[in-house]
Design an enzyme around this catalytic site. Structure first.
Site, PDB file in Angstrom:
ATOM      1  N   ASP A   1       0.946  -1.344   0.175  1.00  0.00           N
ATOM      2  CA  ASP A   1      -0.099  -0.426   0.138  1.00  0.00           C
ATOM      3  C   ASP A   1       0.652   1.314  -0.001  1.00  0.00           C
ATOM      4  O   ASP A   1       1.868   1.468   0.616  1.00  0.00           O
ATOM      5  CB  ASP A   1      -0.853   0.058   1.107  1.00  0.00           C
ATOM      6  CG  ASP A   1      -1.901  -0.902   1.703  1.00  0.00           C
ATOM      7  OD1 ASP A   1      -1.461  -2.478   0.830  1.00  0.00           O
ATOM      8  OD2 ASP A   1      -3.018  -0.285   2.018  1.00  0.00           O
TER       9      ASP A   1
ATOM     10  N   HIS B   1      -1.099   4.757  -0.506  1.00  0.00           N
ATOM     11  CA  HIS B   1      -2.235   5.914  -0.003  1.00  0.00           C
ATOM     12  C   HIS B   1      -1.161   6.989  -0.807  1.00  0.00           C
ATOM     13  O   HIS B   1      -2.102   7.650   0.026  1.00  0.00           O
ATOM     14  CB  HIS B   1      -2.698   5.108   1.497  1.00  0.00           C
ATOM     15  CG  HIS B   1      -3.047   4.184   1.230  1.00  0.00           C
ATOM     16  ND1 HIS B   1      -4.888   4.415   1.259  1.00  0.00           N
ATOM     17  CD2 HIS B   1      -3.156   3.646   2.351  1.00  0.00           C
ATOM     18  CE1 HIS B   1      -5.013   3.044   1.149  1.00  0.00           C
ATOM     19  NE2 HIS B   1      -4.233   1.885   2.391  1.00  0.00           N
TER      20      HIS B   1
ATOM     21  N   ASP C   1      -4.279  -0.144  -3.836  1.00  0.00           N
ATOM     22  CA  ASP C   1      -4.278   0.450  -2.911  1.00  0.00           C
ATOM     23  C   ASP C   1      -3.033   1.965  -2.968  1.00  0.00           C
ATOM     24  O   ASP C   1      -2.638   1.881  -2.368  1.00  0.00           O
ATOM     25  CB  ASP C   1      -4.368  -0.054  -1.225  1.00  0.00           C
ATOM     26  CG  ASP C   1      -5.767  -0.839  -0.258  1.00  0.00           C
ATOM     27  OD1 ASP C   1      -6.188  -0.643  -1.713  1.00  0.00           O
ATOM     28  OD2 ASP C   1      -5.811  -0.372   0.284  1.00  0.00           O
TER      29      ASP C   1
ATOM     30  N   ASP D   1      -6.448   7.152  -1.575  1.00  0.00           N
ATOM     31  CA  ASP D   1      -7.403   7.708  -0.349  1.00  0.00           C
ATOM     32  C   ASP D   1      -5.751   7.830   1.220  1.00  0.00           C
ATOM     33  O   ASP D   1      -5.098   7.509   1.050  1.00  0.00           O
ATOM     34  CB  ASP D   1      -8.493   6.481   0.435  1.00  0.00           C
ATOM     35  CG  ASP D   1      -9.247   6.378   0.123  1.00  0.00           C
ATOM     36  OD1 ASP D   1      -9.958   5.251  -1.368  1.00  0.00           O
ATOM     37  OD2 ASP D   1      -9.738   7.437  -1.243  1.00  0.00           O
ATOM     38  N   ARG D   2      -6.339   8.499   1.427  1.00  0.00           N
ATOM     39  CA  ARG D   2      -5.762   9.548   3.105  1.00  0.00           C
ATOM     40  C   ARG D   2      -4.847   9.994   2.390  1.00  0.00           C
ATOM     41  O   ARG D   2      -4.914  10.635   3.244  1.00  0.00           O
ATOM     42  CB  ARG D   2      -5.162   8.023   3.170  1.00  0.00           C
ATOM     43  CG  ARG D   2      -6.453   7.224   4.000  1.00  0.00           C
ATOM     44  CD  ARG D   2      -6.712   6.651   5.491  1.00  0.00           C
ATOM     45  NE  ARG D   2      -7.689   5.950   5.695  1.00  0.00           N
ATOM     46  CZ  ARG D   2      -8.413   5.065   6.007  1.00  0.00           C
ATOM     47  NH1 ARG D   2      -7.573   3.520   5.211  1.00  0.00           N
ATOM     48  NH2 ARG D   2      -8.704   4.420   6.486  1.00  0.00           N
TER      49      ARG D   2
ATOM     50  N   ASN E   1      -8.332  -2.877  -2.760  1.00  0.00           N
ATOM     51  CA  ASN E   1     -10.226  -2.710  -1.821  1.00  0.00           C
ATOM     52  C   ASN E   1     -10.150  -1.336  -1.936  1.00  0.00           C
ATOM     53  O   ASN E   1     -11.313  -1.100  -2.019  1.00  0.00           O
ATOM     54  CB  ASN E   1      -9.606  -3.450  -1.135  1.00  0.00           C
ATOM     55  CG  ASN E   1      -8.963  -2.748   0.526  1.00  0.00           C
ATOM     56  OD1 ASN E   1      -8.195  -2.536   0.071  1.00  0.00           O
ATOM     57  ND2 ASN E   1      -9.678  -2.007   1.568  1.00  0.00           N
ATOM     58  N   HIS E   2      -9.080  -0.560  -2.338  1.00  0.00           N
ATOM     59  CA  HIS E   2      -9.129   1.366  -2.264  1.00  0.00           C
ATOM     60  C   HIS E   2      -9.564   1.360  -3.466  1.00  0.00           C
ATOM     61  O   HIS E   2      -9.914   2.742  -3.902  1.00  0.00           O
ATOM     62  CB  HIS E   2      -8.412   1.606  -1.534  1.00  0.00           C
ATOM     63  CG  HIS E   2      -8.692   2.511  -0.169  1.00  0.00           C
ATOM     64  ND1 HIS E   2      -9.119   3.133   0.466  1.00  0.00           N
ATOM     65  CD2 HIS E   2      -7.960   1.123   0.995  1.00  0.00           C
ATOM     66  CE1 HIS E   2      -9.393   2.800   2.453  1.00  0.00           C
ATOM     67  NE2 HIS E   2      -8.413   1.770   1.553  1.00  0.00           N
TER      68      HIS E   2
ATOM     69  N   HIS F   1      -3.410  -8.152  -3.002  1.00  0.00           N
ATOM     70  CA  HIS F   1      -4.211  -7.356  -2.114  1.00  0.00           C
ATOM     71  C   HIS F   1      -4.083  -8.211  -0.874  1.00  0.00           C
ATOM     72  O   HIS F   1      -3.596  -7.236  -0.484  1.00  0.00           O
ATOM     73  CB  HIS F   1      -4.786  -6.372  -2.686  1.00  0.00           C
ATOM     74  CG  HIS F   1      -4.905  -4.978  -1.577  1.00  0.00           C
ATOM     75  ND1 HIS F   1      -4.215  -4.748  -1.748  1.00  0.00           N
ATOM     76  CD2 HIS F   1      -5.377  -4.719  -0.929  1.00  0.00           C
ATOM     77  CE1 HIS F   1      -4.199  -3.341  -1.101  1.00  0.00           C
ATOM     78  NE2 HIS F   1      -4.872  -3.665  -0.199  1.00  0.00           N
TER      79      HIS F   1
ATOM     80  N   ARG G   1     -13.466  -6.496   9.007  1.00  0.00           N
ATOM     81  CA  ARG G   1     -13.832  -5.444   8.638  1.00  0.00           C
ATOM     82  C   ARG G   1     -15.188  -5.469   7.656  1.00  0.00           C
ATOM     83  O   ARG G   1     -15.128  -4.256   7.000  1.00  0.00           O
ATOM     84  CB  ARG G   1     -13.129  -5.947   7.059  1.00  0.00           C
ATOM     85  CG  ARG G   1     -11.366  -5.365   7.680  1.00  0.00           C
ATOM     86  CD  ARG G   1     -10.921  -5.156   6.554  1.00  0.00           C
ATOM     87  NE  ARG G   1      -9.166  -5.201   6.827  1.00  0.00           N
ATOM     88  CZ  ARG G   1      -8.230  -4.085   5.972  1.00  0.00           C
ATOM     89  NH1 ARG G   1      -8.426  -3.320   6.313  1.00  0.00           N
ATOM     90  NH2 ARG G   1      -6.601  -4.987   6.576  1.00  0.00           N
TER      91      ARG G   1
ATOM     92  N   HIS H   1      -2.043  -4.921   2.275  1.00  0.00           N
ATOM     93  CA  HIS H   1      -3.442  -4.477   2.598  1.00  0.00           C
ATOM     94  C   HIS H   1      -3.363  -4.141   4.694  1.00  0.00           C
ATOM     95  O   HIS H   1      -4.950  -3.630   4.685  1.00  0.00           O
ATOM     96  CB  HIS H   1      -4.186  -5.695   2.775  1.00  0.00           C
ATOM     97  CG  HIS H   1      -6.088  -5.349   2.760  1.00  0.00           C
ATOM     98  ND1 HIS H   1      -6.866  -4.664   2.788  1.00  0.00           N
ATOM     99  CD2 HIS H   1      -6.897  -6.039   3.203  1.00  0.00           C
ATOM    100  CE1 HIS H   1      -7.585  -4.264   3.315  1.00  0.00           C
ATOM    101  NE2 HIS H   1      -8.604  -5.749   3.500  1.00  0.00           N
TER     102      HIS H   1
END
Lengths: 468, 312
Positions: B55, B57, B83, B86-87, B115-116, B165, B213, B240
């Site tokens: 990841d 991000h 990923d 995001d963030r 998953n993002h 992932h 989750r 992940h």
């Protein structure tokens, strides 16, 4: 309504006839029906109300499961009641410092005593030394303790008993319902995380106390300035003690990894402040002054600076810096209410965790029809925390310093790191070289962590991470 | 072809300075990317040596740090496990750069889906908001989320190391089943495609248990070893999950988690790592700390354009 209208005060706001801007008028428009923004919630009688979920021992239940349910909720009187409550809380503390002179009422003091009891449990249950997750598993123990004690504590609170009065009979079921909100105000014990949905549960707990008439309208300002602020400080203690993961963090695109309402309430406190402007949050002198003990918004900025590393406020919290460009605190407060409606009350990952029963009811609207798209997306994804793994024997810099102070029994105050510092290139190179040396030794092997290995001494802990 | 190559090099040069591309260019590169990805398998075959990245991000400067540590693309062969967004502050720049590198060096960089990489998640956790702030409308977000539907979901290194992932799914216990999934869609909330992007290993439990989750499963050592045996694999590399050391190995060293976003959210103080897999399939975790952020490219201050909509 049996209540005498004359007993309901107007908003705490003192109207300023010279002001050309009417904050009350503007904020009222953000409610569902601006005529109703001054209305009290629908009261219930705790002695005669019929509890729901009796088969589940009265525990409040989650009822928002789909996007359709959320849209239905948005049309309900419960949604309006909840939103009005938050708006009223915000208006009642407008222009007021946390250090204003208060007359603390008996019932407010009783809530303080209850929260102090829960706070004592944190002291009684220290974090575990060896952790197998990012979050410290002692939180589960603390949470279970709170879960077990809350119905009794609330029964004594609401019935005006001393807090630890033994209870000979079983606590009436309705107290389990109110307990649900308080129990779930602190985070999730399975994931060991915390987010704005849990913060909303605390507001629902306060709303229950209002709806059963334990708290009166004139005490709303105390609910925020004393009770919510105490809750906020307890949450910071929990986050620091048990390493709660941020639940549903938006990273730099959110206000904060954990909280929303301190910014909404805090911006209201600062409306028409003589000296502090929205852009003052960029001034370290102001943020590190005693003003942060008086105004929640500044307290949040100070706390963020304390726990964030690797850059300035501009780099790790650009949303807050951008908001500091807003012309006055009234506009900030207005924006916070809009943002809360959209980003908390309007988001399924958060609202699916809201609880409903007989005091705060889920009222379904059969006219809201599920769309085809919603049918295809029927099982929502719950709040997404970091959910880290791994054996953790190292503590990042900020907490490492705190732990070092404890271990060395130092009485000195921790030096404030200047959060505007950026890690120097040299420092990074040193760190990189150190890492490289470490791993060259094991070039052809993977590290296999021995979970029984004792943590290294504090000095070595600190050396793993570049410090400001 | 020459024009296209020239434009890509120009885009890459611009992105490496952390400058966003115009909306029209984003449309061009995402359209070209979909054409490229549509012919890739759900499960990509990769030859070693390869460097595997977890990841990131949107931590753009840490991605640049990866290329400094692991070598520039195409000199180093890369596999990213998803990923990208995001963030972090620079999801747009990060996914734009990786997309351009993939277009420029398609056989030297492989991008898997995390998953993002989905509409539902990016609308909540930052990427949508970032696109709105940097472009003023959601068009770029739409271009990228449409492209995300085309990303491969798994990879195999030298027919021996399975890369994904999140991990395993009780609905797809063989890699052949994953090869025939319909991947060209929004990440669903359940089923094999969801599971392999959302699941986590659990050293404390056996079998498959529904994940905390809310999507995916936790999977134990028993089902992991069975998966490896049945599919004739030696090892699993997945991402992940945040690892404070940048990586973690489980299940008698049969499974590795790699995490590549150091000091995650400026809060966690964690190390990050990339996994270098050589021709002998030896795995070396190259760890690093957060890169110092450039003093230039600071977000713009005090312009109404930058204010979030709620505050206008």
């Amino acid at each position: 309504m049996s209540e005498n209208n004359n007993k309901i005060p107007s908003f705490g706001l003192k109207s300023n006839v010279n002001s050309t801007y009417n904050h009350l008028e503007t904020v009222a428009k953000l409610s569902i029906d601006e005529k109703l923004v001054n209305e009290p919630p629908k009261f219930v009688d705790i002695k005669t109300i019929t509890p729901l979920n009796v088969e589940n021992n009265g525990i409040a239940q989650k009822r928002i499961i789909s996007k359709r349910d959320l849209r239905s909720f948005h049309t309900s009187s419960t949604y309006s009641e909840l939103l009005n409550f938050i708006i009223q809380l915000s208006l009642d503390i407008q222009g007021k410092s946390l250090k204003s002179n208060f007359t603390i009422t008996k019932n407010i003091n009783s809530i303080i005593v209850l929260l102090n009891q829960l706070d004592q449990y944190i002291t009684d249950i220290p974090p575990k030394q060896i952790r197998t997750r990012f979050g410290n598993e002692s939180f589960v123990e603390w949470f279970n303790k709170v879960e077990k004690e809350t119905p009794k504590l609330l029964f004594n609170l609401i019935n005006d008993n001393p807090l630890n009065t033994p209870i000979t009979n079983e606590v009436p079921i309705i107290y389990n319902e109110i307990s649900t909100y308080l129990q779930n105000s602190w985070g999730d014990k399975q994931r060991i995380d915390y987010g704005s949905g849990h913060e909303l549960n605390f507001i629902c707990f306060l709303l229950c106390l209002v709806k059963i008439k334990f708290i009166k309208r004139e005490e709303y300002e105390l609910l925020v300035l004393i009770i919510f602020n105490k809750y906020l400080n307890m949450m910071r203690r929990l986050q620091e003690s048990y390493w709660l993961e941020p639940a549903g963090s938006h990273g730099v695109w959110g206000l904060d990894d954990y909280h929303f309402l301190p910014f909404l309430f805090g911006s209201s406190q600062l409306i028409e402040h003589k000296y502090i402007r929205p852009k003052s949050i960029r001034n370290d002198e102001i943020v590190n002054s005693s003003f942060s003990d008086e105004y929640m918004y500044l307290g949040c900025i100070r706390f963020i600076g304390k726990v964030k590393s690797g850059g300035s406020l501009l780099e790790h919290s650009p949303m807050l810096v951008d908001i500091s460009g807003v012309k006055n605190w009234s506009k900030v407060n207005e924006g916070m209410i809009k943002m809360f409606k959209s980003e908390v009350l309007g988001k399924l990952p958060i609202m699916q965790h809201m609880f409903f029963a007989s005091i705060i009811q889920y009222i379904d609207n059969p006219d809201i029809i599920e769309t085809d798209e919603e049918i295809n997306q029927r099982k929502p994804i719950v709040t997404h925390s970091f959910s880290s793994c791994g054996c953790i024997n190292r503590v990042p810099s900020m907490f490492a310093v705190a732990n070092t102070d404890k271990i060395l029994a130092s009485t000195s105050t921790t030096t404030n790191n200047n959060n505007n510092n950026i890690t120097s290139g040299d420092h990074c190179n040193d760190n990189e070289q150190q890492c490289s040396e470490t791993h060259n030794h094991d070039h052809n092997h993977n590290h296999n962590h021995n979970h029984n290995h004792p943590p290294p001494p504090p000095q070595q802990q600190r050396s793993y991470f570049p410090l400001d | 072809m020459n024009t296209s190559t020239f434009n890509l090099d120009h885009c890459i040069e611009k992105l490496q300075k952390c400058e966003i591309l115009p909306e029209s260019t984003i449309k061009e590169i995402t359209d070209k990317m979909k054409e490229l990805l549509i012919s890739e398998s759900n499960v990509q075959e990769i030859r070693s040596p390869v460097t595997v990245v977890g990841d990131v991000h949107g931590q753009f400067y840490d991605v640049l740090e990866i290329f400094k540590i692991g070598g520039q693309c195409p000199d180093t062969n890369y596999l990213f496990l998803g990923d990208y967004v995001d963030r972090g502050y620079h999801s747009v720049e990060t996914i734009s750069l990786l997309t351009c590198l993939k277009l420029r060096y398609p056989s030297r960089i492989t991008l898997l889906r995390g998953n993002h990489e989905s509409r539902q998640i990016t609308q909540v956790y930052g990427f949508y908001g970032e696109c709105m702030r940097k472009y003023g409308n959601p068009t770029v977000w739409k271009y990228f989320t449409e492209m995300f539907d085309y990303l491969s979901v798994a990879a195999i290194i030298d027919e021996a190391i399975y890369c994904v992932h999140g991990g395993l799914s009780p609905s797809a216990l063989s890699i052949d089943q994953i090869k025939v999934l319909d991947r060209f869609q929004e990440v669903p909330n359940e089923g094999a495609l969801s599971d392999i992007l959302w699941s986590d290993p659990d050293p404390d439990r056996e079998g498959f248990v529904e994940s905390q989750r809310g999507a995916g499963y936790s999977y134990g050592k028993d089902v992991t070893l069975r998966f490896l045996q049945n599919n004739k694999m030696q090892h699993i590399i997945r991402a992940h999950q945040l690892c404070m050391d940048g990586y973690q190995t489980l299940f008698d060293n049969k499974l590795s988690t790699v995490w590549s976003a150091p000091n995650y959210c400026n809060r966690c103080g964690n190390m990050a790592s990339i996994v270098e897999v050589n021709e002998k399939l030896e795995r070396y975790f190259n760890t690093y700390a957060a890169a110092p952020q450039s003093l230039s490219n600071k977000p713009t201050l005090d312009t109404n354009k930058e204010l979030p909509d709620y505050f206008l």
